[in-house]
Design a protein around this motif. Structure first.
Motif, mmCIF file in Angstrom:
data_model
loop_
_atom_site.group_PDB
_atom_site.id
_atom_site.type_symbol
_atom_site.label_atom_id
_atom_site.label_comp_id
_atom_site.label_asym_id
_atom_site.label_seq_id
_atom_site.Cartn_x
_atom_site.Cartn_y
_atom_site.Cartn_z
ATOM 1 N N GLN A 1 0.825 -1.204 0.000
ATOM 2 C CA GLN A 1 0.000 0.000 0.000
ATOM 3 C C GLN A 1 0.864 1.260 0.000
ATOM 4 O OE1 GLN A 1 -3.313 -0.791 0.119
ATOM 5 N NE2 GLN A 1 -4.155 1.272 -0.004
ATOM 6 N N GLN A 2 2.020 1.175 0.632
ATOM 7 C CA GLN A 2 3.015 2.260 0.651
ATOM 8 C C GLN A 2 2.475 3.585 1.177
ATOM 9 O OE1 GLN A 2 4.975 2.441 -3.167
ATOM 10 N NE2 GLN A 2 5.948 0.464 -2.887
ATOM 11 N N GLY A 3 1.575 3.493 2.123
ATOM 12 C CA GLY A 3 1.075 4.696 2.773
ATOM 13 C C GLY A 3 -0.107 5.355 2.098
ATOM 14 N N TYR A 4 -0.613 4.777 1.015
ATOM 15 C CA TYR A 4 -1.714 5.403 0.280
ATOM 16 C C TYR A 4 -3.058 4.952 0.857
ATOM 17 C CZ TYR A 4 1.497 7.138 -3.279
ATOM 18 O OH TYR A 4 2.497 7.807 -3.936
ATOM 19 N N LEU A 5 -3.582 5.738 1.790
ATOM 20 C CA LEU A 5 -4.892 5.443 2.357
ATOM 21 C C LEU A 5 -5.996 5.698 1.341
ATOM 22 C CD1 LEU A 5 -4.516 7.183 5.836
ATOM 23 C CD2 LEU A 5 -4.067 4.803 5.269
ATOM 24 N N GLU A 6 -5.749 6.639 0.469
ATOM 25 C CA GLU A 6 -6.745 7.065 -0.505
ATOM 26 C C GLU A 6 -6.188 6.853 -1.915
ATOM 27 O OE1 GLU A 6 -9.323 10.456 1.220
ATOM 28 O OE2 GLU A 6 -7.259 11.006 1.661
ATOM 29 N N PRO A 7 -6.984 7.147 -2.948
ATOM 30 C CA PRO A 7 -6.482 6.923 -4.307
ATOM 31 C C PRO A 7 -5.120 7.542 -4.530
ATOM 32 C CG PRO A 7 -8.808 7.436 -4.406
ATOM 33 C CD PRO A 7 -8.388 7.601 -2.962
ATOM 34 N N CYS A 8 -4.342 6.881 -5.365
ATOM 35 C CA CYS A 8 -2.977 7.292 -5.666
ATOM 36 C C CYS A 8 -2.990 8.673 -6.303
ATOM 37 C CB CYS A 8 -2.350 6.258 -6.596
ATOM 38 S SG CYS A 8 -0.872 6.789 -7.424
ATOM 39 N N GLY A 9 -2.808 9.730 -5.501
ATOM 40 C CA GLY A 9 -2.857 11.095 -6.023
ATOM 41 C C GLY A 9 -4.188 11.741 -5.731
#
Length: 557
Positions: free
Chosen positions: A96-104
């Motif tokens: 996930q690398q820290g992306y809680l929400e959509p990438c961007g």
């Protein structure tokens, strides 16, 4: 690019490239699908009427129209087409690398835990059972020491419980939290209902397997099937940092704190133990490179690897008879596997890599509420507020002064800027994009990872406040928005020198150096990167090509 060693430079025109992007859309917006007008239902072309004389479409016809519109736009069709009802669906995620929400932050980006939650809701509404596991690597590798990383991991924990996850693998990012922190988290979380345990066949902390963390393997009964789940940290890095394998970093750690055994030496025994407990489907979560992950496949029905590209292969992959799954990175996809009961035995069946796009998946309300709770914690706790860095290590006394100190001399530039969305970038964190449903809006004005590109005086890639930079709207209202100094650097020395010049008209060496320094600008792509502005084109925004309003201006009148 590090601003601590002197800011990167680019031609003067780049100075206001941010203004162009936000002037024309919050961060970056996509035009309607070709052949589809604004406000028209899917499948209705621009200019095509929807008069009351036209018979309404049935549910089946609407479904077909939506499928055709998505296909014409190159977007995925309905998920799970052609699937028979499975005994259970496995959802296999990671990296996930820290992306809680959509990438961007653009509206067309894929991913996000709120959409993943909706995927589960859609499967549950079909009457399908689900089981989810995660290979690990869920935190940003460059921000592991930050207080916000701990808040994020707690968010992942709560979200995983909502989606009924059964196991987490340990990745490099999790191990770098240190054995003390991992055990503290286990002690805090394990008393809760729905606790999702860390599992690892070859990682031992504090020299003992008897402390309950990580579990050597996990046995799960779901959908009438008994699953055996384990994980490993391999010898190879799934995503080498600039080509450097990070695994050897752990070799110097005291083995009484953290020990990583060779995977091939422990897995045969773990496989036997899982089978002895009646496991019918064996799953390996491999935090390793592709070659090593595939070499460990024999003996398992499914291998989920942390390696592979950001956007993984969509088709089914096999290593012998073992299903080989790449979840990809940043949570943009959710690989799903159907388990069928054939002749009284469970078998691995259909596979689909589900892209979590906005067309097919909504933001689940309970996940949106969890995000609101997370943002409120950030506001109250102000994680990492003590962390800051100078704009330029060679000139630590420089201060940000705000656009009000610029506008009297740079009138033309200010007149352009004040009407762009850059001027309101901070406020946009509270009210969201114009096209965003109100029920999705979450106030993010205190989140360092958002403020970094929406206010003045932050390092956008590191999400760290620069000395004297924006704090919040109450404390530093003069630095709200994307202002001049975000491109040109702190203006305190420039303002002082120019005021002196206005009085005595003397062009000093310091004045000349100050003017030259401010001509060097930061790259637009520090904020308008691939995640946040995937289609950013400086020339089009600056010059107003393709129907855009030009935002070209110059520093002098």
């Amino acid at each position: 690019m590090s601003l601590g060693t002197g800011s990167p430079i680019r031609h003067l025109g780049a100075a206001i490239c941010f203004s162009a992007a936000l002037f024309l859309g919050w961060c970056c917006t996509e035009s309607p699908v070709q052949g589809q007008g604004q406000g028209k239902p899917p499948g209705v072309a621009a200019g095509q009427g929807t008069s009351s004389s036209t018979p309404p479409l049935s549910a089946a016809q609407r479904k077909v129209a939506e499928q055709r519109a998505r296909a014409a736009a190159g977007r995925p069709g309905e998920a799970f087409q052609g699937w028979d009802k499975p005994a259970i669906v496995l959802v296999l995620t990671g990296e996930q690398q820290g992306y809680l929400e959509p990438c961007g932050c653009t509206e067309n980006q894929a991913g996000g835990l709120a959409r993943r939650m909706d995927l589960f809701h859609q499967m549950w509404q079909r009457g399908w059972s689900t089981m989810a596991v995660d290979v690990g690597g869920n935190l940003n590798k460059d921000r592991l020491t930050r207080d916000q990383a701990k808040l994020k991991l707690d968010f992942f924990r709560k979200a995983s419980q909502m989606m009924k996850y059964k196991a987490w693998g340990l990745g490099i990012e999790e191990l770098k939290l240190t054995a003390d922190n991992l055990f503290a988290l286990h002690s805090e979380w394990s008393v809760e209902e729905g606790y999702v345990p860390f599992v690892s066949a070859n990682v031992t902390i504090f020299g003992s397997r008897d402390i309950g963390m990580p579990k050597e393997f996990q046995i799960v009964d779901a959908g009438g099937v008994r699953f055996g789940i384990t994980s490993i940290v391999g010898k190879s890095d799934p995503h080498p940092d600039n080509g450097v394998n990070r695994i050897p970093e752990f070799a110097g750690v005291d083995p009484n704190l953290l020990k990583i055994d060779p995977p091939e030496s422990v897995l045969p025994g773990v496989i036997q133990k899982m089978k002895a407990q009646g496991a019918q489907i064996l799953i390996l979560l491999a935090h390793a490179g592709e070659e090593e992950s595939k070499a460990l496949a024999p003996g398992f029905d499914i291998v989920v690897t942390a390696s592979g590209p950001e956007d993984p292969v969509r088709k089914e992959q096999r290593v012998g008879t073992t299903l080989y799954v790449e979840p990809g990175m940043k949570g943009k996809h959710a690989p799903c596997v159907a388990i069928y009961n054939r002749g009284g035995k469970p078998v691995v069946g259909a596979f689909e890599l589900v892209e979590l796009d906005r067309d097919r998946f909504k933001n689940a309300p309970e996940m949106t509420q969890l995000m609101r709770d997370y943002q409120q914690r950030i506001e109250m706790e102000r994680p990492d507020s003590a962390h800051e860095m100078p704009f330029d290590s060679a000139q630590r006394d420089l201060k940000f002064v705000g656009v009000d100190q610029c506008k009297d001399c740079h009138k033309q530039a200010f007149e352009v800027w004040k009407n762009t969305r850059h001027a309101f970038a901070t406020q946009s964190l509270s009210h969201g994009r114009a096209d965003e449903p109100k029920e999705y809006v979450v106030d993010r004005q205190f989140d360092p990872e958002c403020v970094a590109c929406h206010a003045t005086g932050w390092h956008p890639q590191r999400a760290v406040r620069l000395t004297s930079g924006f704090v919040d709207l109450k404390t530093t209202p003069e630095l709200a928005g994307q202002q001049c100094e975000n491109c040109h650097g702190p203006g305190s020395a420039h303002v002082t020198l120019e005021r002196a010049f206005a009085k005595d008209k003397k062009v000093t060496k310091e004045l000349t150096a100050s003017r030259e320094a401010l001509m060097n600008t930061r790259d637009c792509e520090d904020c308008h990167d691939h995640d946040n502005s995937p289609h950013f084109d400086f020339d089009k925004y600056w010059n107003g090509e393709d129907g855009r309003t030009p935002v070209k201006h110059y520093g002098k009148n």
